[in-house]
Design an enzyme around this catalytic site. Structure first.
Site, PDB file in Angstrom:
ATOM      1  N   ASP A   1      -2.397 -85.731 -39.197  1.00 31.51           N
ATOM      2  CA  ASP A   1      -3.487 -86.061 -38.264  1.00 31.51           C
ATOM      3  C   ASP A   1      -2.974 -86.461 -36.887  1.00 31.51           C
ATOM      4  O   ASP A   1      -3.599 -87.265 -36.197  1.00 31.51           O
ATOM      5  CB  ASP A   1      -4.373 -87.194 -38.812  1.00 31.51           C
ATOM      6  CG  ASP A   1      -4.846 -86.925 -40.222  1.00 31.51           C
ATOM      7  OD1 ASP A   1      -5.224 -85.781 -40.485  1.00 31.51           O
ATOM      8  OD2 ASP A   1      -4.823 -87.849 -41.048  1.00 31.51           O
ATOM      9  N   GLU A   2      -1.860 -85.884 -36.462  1.00 33.35           N
ATOM     10  CA  GLU A   2      -1.284 -86.243 -35.158  1.00 33.35           C
ATOM     11  C   GLU A   2      -1.910 -85.452 -34.015  1.00 33.35           C
ATOM     12  O   GLU A   2      -1.585 -85.689 -32.843  1.00 33.35           O
ATOM     13  CB  GLU A   2       0.233 -85.988 -35.149  1.00 33.35           C
ATOM     14  CG  GLU A   2       1.045 -86.805 -36.138  1.00 33.35           C
ATOM     15  CD  GLU A   2       1.197 -86.087 -37.481  1.00 33.35           C
ATOM     16  OE1 GLU A   2       0.543 -85.046 -37.674  1.00 33.35           O
ATOM     17  OE2 GLU A   2       1.959 -86.570 -38.327  1.00 33.35           O
TER      18      GLU A   2
ATOM     19  N   LYS B   1      -2.091 -81.861 -34.324  1.00 35.67           N
ATOM     20  CA  LYS B   1      -1.302 -80.620 -34.309  1.00 35.67           C
ATOM     21  C   LYS B   1      -2.149 -79.419 -33.917  1.00 35.67           C
ATOM     22  O   LYS B   1      -1.663 -78.505 -33.255  1.00 35.67           O
ATOM     23  CB  LYS B   1      -0.691 -80.355 -35.694  1.00 35.67           C
ATOM     24  CG  LYS B   1       0.373 -81.359 -36.082  1.00 35.67           C
ATOM     25  CD  LYS B   1       0.954 -81.059 -37.447  1.00 35.67           C
ATOM     26  CE  LYS B   1      -0.015 -81.304 -38.583  1.00 35.67           C
ATOM     27  NZ  LYS B   1      -0.404 -82.702 -38.774  1.00 35.67           N
TER      28      LYS B   1
ATOM     29  N   ALA C   1      -5.340 -79.775 -45.317  1.00 37.16           N
ATOM     30  CA  ALA C   1      -5.177 -79.955 -43.872  1.00 37.16           C
ATOM     31  C   ALA C   1      -6.521 -79.764 -43.171  1.00 37.16           C
ATOM     32  O   ALA C   1      -7.421 -79.118 -43.694  1.00 37.16           O
ATOM     33  CB  ALA C   1      -4.182 -78.944 -43.337  1.00 37.16           C
ATOM     34  N   GLY C   2      -6.619 -80.334 -41.996  1.00 34.34           N
ATOM     35  CA  GLY C   2      -7.823 -80.128 -41.196  1.00 34.34           C
ATOM     36  C   GLY C   2      -7.427 -80.199 -39.739  1.00 34.34           C
ATOM     37  O   GLY C   2      -6.836 -81.182 -39.313  1.00 34.34           O
ATOM     38  N   HIS C   3      -7.682 -79.148 -39.006  1.00 36.23           N
ATOM     39  CA  HIS C   3      -7.327 -79.126 -37.589  1.00 36.23           C
ATOM     40  C   HIS C   3      -8.586 -78.994 -36.745  1.00 36.23           C
ATOM     41  O   HIS C   3      -9.413 -78.144 -37.018  1.00 36.23           O
ATOM     42  CB  HIS C   3      -6.418 -77.921 -37.286  1.00 36.23           C
ATOM     43  CG  HIS C   3      -5.052 -78.068 -37.878  1.00 36.23           C
ATOM     44  ND1 HIS C   3      -4.186 -77.018 -38.011  1.00 36.23           N
ATOM     45  CD2 HIS C   3      -4.409 -79.151 -38.362  1.00 36.23           C
ATOM     46  CE1 HIS C   3      -3.059 -77.453 -38.554  1.00 36.23           C
ATOM     47  NE2 HIS C   3      -3.177 -78.737 -38.780  1.00 36.23           N
TER      48      HIS C   3
ATOM     49  N   THR D   1      -6.714 -85.369 -51.502  1.00 31.54           N
ATOM     50  CA  THR D   1      -7.923 -84.781 -50.926  1.00 31.54           C
ATOM     51  C   THR D   1      -8.773 -84.103 -52.014  1.00 31.54           C
ATOM     52  O   THR D   1      -9.842 -83.582 -51.725  1.00 31.54           O
ATOM     53  CB  THR D   1      -7.557 -83.749 -49.839  1.00 31.54           C
ATOM     54  OG1 THR D   1      -6.722 -82.753 -50.446  1.00 31.54           O
ATOM     55  CG2 THR D   1      -6.810 -84.397 -48.689  1.00 31.54           C
TER      56      THR D   1
ATOM     57  N   GLN E   1       0.067 -81.489 -42.347  1.00 32.65           N
ATOM     58  CA  GLN E   1       0.425 -82.871 -42.758  1.00 32.65           C
ATOM     59  C   GLN E   1       1.563 -83.407 -41.873  1.00 32.65           C
ATOM     60  O   GLN E   1       1.687 -82.970 -40.745  1.00 32.65           O
ATOM     61  CB  GLN E   1       0.780 -82.924 -44.248  1.00 32.65           C
ATOM     62  CG  GLN E   1      -0.397 -82.700 -45.188  1.00 32.65           C
ATOM     63  CD  GLN E   1      -0.647 -81.247 -45.525  1.00 32.65           C
ATOM     64  OE1 GLN E   1       0.274 -80.477 -45.709  1.00 32.65           O
ATOM     65  NE2 GLN E   1      -1.897 -80.848 -45.608  1.00 32.65           N
TER      66      GLN E   1
ATOM     67  N   ARG F   1     -12.811 -89.381 -44.515  1.00 34.05           N
ATOM     68  CA  ARG F   1     -12.400 -90.769 -44.796  1.00 34.05           C
ATOM     69  C   ARG F   1     -11.911 -91.457 -43.525  1.00 34.05           C
ATOM     70  O   ARG F   1     -11.218 -90.837 -42.711  1.00 34.05           O
ATOM     71  CB  ARG F   1     -11.249 -90.779 -45.813  1.00 34.05           C
ATOM     72  CG  ARG F   1     -11.667 -90.384 -47.210  1.00 34.05           C
ATOM     73  CD  ARG F   1     -10.501 -90.445 -48.176  1.00 34.05           C
ATOM     74  NE  ARG F   1      -9.508 -89.409 -47.907  1.00 34.05           N
ATOM     75  CZ  ARG F   1      -8.357 -89.275 -48.562  1.00 34.05           C
ATOM     76  NH1 ARG F   1      -8.044 -90.130 -49.512  1.00 34.05           N
ATOM     77  NH2 ARG F   1      -7.528 -88.303 -48.278  1.00 34.05           N
TER      78      ARG F   1
HETATM   79  P1  IMP Z   1      -3.064 -83.965 -51.361  1.00 34.63           P
HETATM   80  O1  IMP Z   1      -2.298 -83.232 -50.322  1.00 34.63           O
HETATM   81  O2  IMP Z   1      -4.529 -83.615 -51.385  1.00 34.63           O
HETATM   82  O3  IMP Z   1      -2.423 -83.876 -52.716  1.00 34.63           O
HETATM   83  O4  IMP Z   1      -3.034 -85.530 -50.990  1.00 34.63           O
HETATM   84  C1  IMP Z   1      -1.824 -86.292 -51.039  1.00 34.63           C
HETATM   85  C2  IMP Z   1      -1.766 -87.272 -49.875  1.00 34.63           C
HETATM   86  O5  IMP Z   1      -1.608 -86.562 -48.657  1.00 34.63           O
HETATM   87  C3  IMP Z   1      -3.013 -88.138 -49.679  1.00 34.63           C
HETATM   88  O6  IMP Z   1      -2.619 -89.405 -49.209  1.00 34.63           O
HETATM   89  C4  IMP Z   1      -3.782 -87.403 -48.599  1.00 34.63           C
HETATM   90  O7  IMP Z   1      -4.639 -88.267 -47.892  1.00 34.63           O
HETATM   91  C5  IMP Z   1      -2.638 -86.923 -47.743  1.00 34.63           C
HETATM   92  N1  IMP Z   1      -2.961 -85.725 -46.950  1.00 34.63           N
HETATM   93  C6  IMP Z   1      -3.021 -84.455 -47.376  1.00 34.63           C
HETATM   94  N2  IMP Z   1      -3.311 -83.635 -46.366  1.00 34.63           N
HETATM   95  C7  IMP Z   1      -3.417 -84.385 -45.272  1.00 34.63           C
HETATM   96  C8  IMP Z   1      -3.669 -84.098 -43.890  1.00 34.63           C
HETATM   97  O8  IMP Z   1      -3.824 -82.944 -43.474  1.00 34.63           O
HETATM   98  N3  IMP Z   1      -3.691 -85.163 -43.059  1.00 34.63           N
HETATM   99  C9  IMP Z   1      -3.450 -86.433 -43.479  1.00 34.63           C
HETATM  100  N4  IMP Z   1      -3.218 -86.747 -44.747  1.00 34.63           N
HETATM  101  C10 IMP Z   1      -3.190 -85.739 -45.634  1.00 34.63           C
END
Ligand code: IMP
Length: 427
Positions: free
Chosen positions: A13-14, A16, A39-41, A128, A223, A302
């Site tokens: 979430d920087e 990117k 991810a979300g951009h 997520t 990430q 969140r």
């Molecule tokens: P997962 O990638 O859904 O397995 O989540 C594992 C951890 O990575 C959790 O703490 C998520 O909140 C975090 N996370 C996954 N993708 C992102 C992202 O794009 N931005 C910030 N945190 C992320």
């Protein structure tokens, strides 16, 4: 011609998406190489805001080839939704290519992500719930289903049989959850295969040929360093490798092909999900940063935890990803604060820790050591050059760079493409 890897230097979430969008203007190819729709951009173009999860941000330029590399895990339903979303907004997606070697997220991956998290109780990761971890688990266990298999009905049917036998058993016997029906999945996923077939390619070849032809290639990380499976705050990490080295594995090219690595770092720090966060602010200042920086997840909505800039993390990222420079984003969010704090090290008992520790217990027992700098009150959102920034902002940036041990090439002063100070455009 350079190939640039762009990575998140903190917990994701920087910003990117915005920097990718800015750099993509000079790139010929933009490649995603790890992660998935966790991810979300967010990219703002003119008056329009685009939210992307899987497709590289370069897609917003009509002439760029955009690649989803082999290291990405793909939820086909989400990918199709994203394609439709872009088409409805007039964006041409014909230049998208998807690696035949990329793994596919299946319905049981999403279900397992949910039930595994629930079963962990207080020890949950805060994922997520997009099925990312279970999809990478299957990849490592050598039972995953790849895009090339999705496109081959017989192969898909065989692999699905094997997987359902195991997953339905696991869901029923360990998690007391319902299993999945083969015919339903076959019907759904064969529909996806038909719609996605035209994007399939051996994408490593496209990237290799482009580099040999002197074209510019941008690798867009998802990430951030501290969510890296090996180098992050394990186990509170994602299941892929957000560090720069992963671009080689996840796109299918050798390390000698990479010329620059840009770390995207926020002017302060945020994190979503569980796990220790030394500079976290649980007070009014933290709430102020959340509000002013709109710190809510693009993917899950969140609220993000907020804190001061942590130079221990910056130095760590410079080392493990070999940053050649950084882009400092969201500097404008700090405008109006009288004093800014920068964490230069951690205190644990009588000891000062300068390097990011492996042990979460150690990290949780760390108190940040801060130095203070005066803030600025002038609006910086229309600054076009470093020299346009107030002296206090310049000093703050110079100090971040000095502590991190790498130069700053880009500064974000607002959400729009144009609100970016570019000292070095990298390509
Ligand atoms: P997962 O990638 O859904 O397995 O989540 C594992 C951890 O990575 C959790 O703490 C998520 O909140 C975090 N996370 C996954 N993708 C992102 C992202 O794009 N931005 C910030 N945190 C992320």
């Amino acid at each position: 011609m350079p190939s640039v890897v762009l990575i998140g230097a903190q917990w994701g979430d920087e910003g990117k998406g915005k920097v990718t969008d800015v750099l993509a203007e000079k790139a010929d190819i933009v490649v995603r190489y790890q992660g998935g729709n966790n991810a979300g951009h967010t990219v703002v173009v003119g008056e329009e805001e685009f939210k992307l999860h899987l497709i590289p941000s370069g897609i917003l330029y009509p002439d760029k080839t955009c690649i989803i590399g082999n290291g990405v895990v793909i939820d086909p339903a989400v990918l199709l939704e994203e394609l439709e979303y872009l088409a409805a907004r007039g964006i041409n997606t014909n230049n998208l290519r998807i690696s035949l070697r990329a793994h596919i997220i299946m319905p049981y991956h999403k279900k397992l992500d949910e039930v595994i998290e629930e079963s962990k109780g207080d020890a949950k990761i805060g994922t997520t719930k997009r099925g990312i971890g279970p999809a990478y688990m299957d990849k490592a266990a050598r039972v995953g289903i790849r895009f090339v298999d999705l496109l081959d009905r017989d192969e898909f049917s065989l692999l699905l049989d094997r997987n359902l036998k195991e997953k339905n058993n696991l869901l029923a016997k360990v998690y007391a959850a319902d299993g999945f029906n083969k015919d339903t999945i076959m019907k759904e996923y064969m529909g996806y295969a038909d719609l996605l077939r035209k994007y399939a390619a051996d994408t490593s070849i496209i990237i290799y040929d482009a580099l040999k032809a002197g074209k510019n290639v941008l690798f867009e990380g998802a990430q951030g360093t501290l969510l890296d499976l090996d180098h992050g705050t394990y186990p509170y990490v994602t299941s892929s490798h957000p560090i720069a080295g992963a671009a080689c594995v996840g796109a299918g090219l050798g390390p000698t092909e990479i010329t620059k690595v840009l770390g995207i770092i926020k002017a302060y720090t945020t994190r979503v999900g569980e796990g220790p966060f030394p500079t976290e602010l649980l007070d009014e200042t933290g709430l102020h940063l959340r509000d002013k920086g709109h710190e809510y997840g693009t993917t899950t909505g969140r609220p993000r935890r907020c804190g001061w800039f942590d130079a221990v993390i910056a130095r760590y990222t410079v080392r493990v990803s070999g940053l050649t420079s950084m882009a400092v984003t969201k500097l404008d969010v700090l405008t109006g604060m009288d004093t800014l704090k920068i964490c230069t090290g951690y205190r644990r008992g009588n000891e000062i820790i300068r390097d990011f520790p492996a042990s979460l217990k150690t990290l949780a027992g760390c108190e940040p050591v801060y130095e203070e700098m005066p803030g600025w009150h002038d609006d910086i959102t229309s600054a076009k050059a470093f020299a346009d920034l107030p002296a206090a902002a310049q000093n703050y940036l110079n100090r971040l760079s000095e502590l991190a041990g790498t130069p700053i090439s880009i500064i974000g002063v607002g959400t729009r493409r144009t609100q970016t100070i570019i000292m070095d455009s990298l390509f």
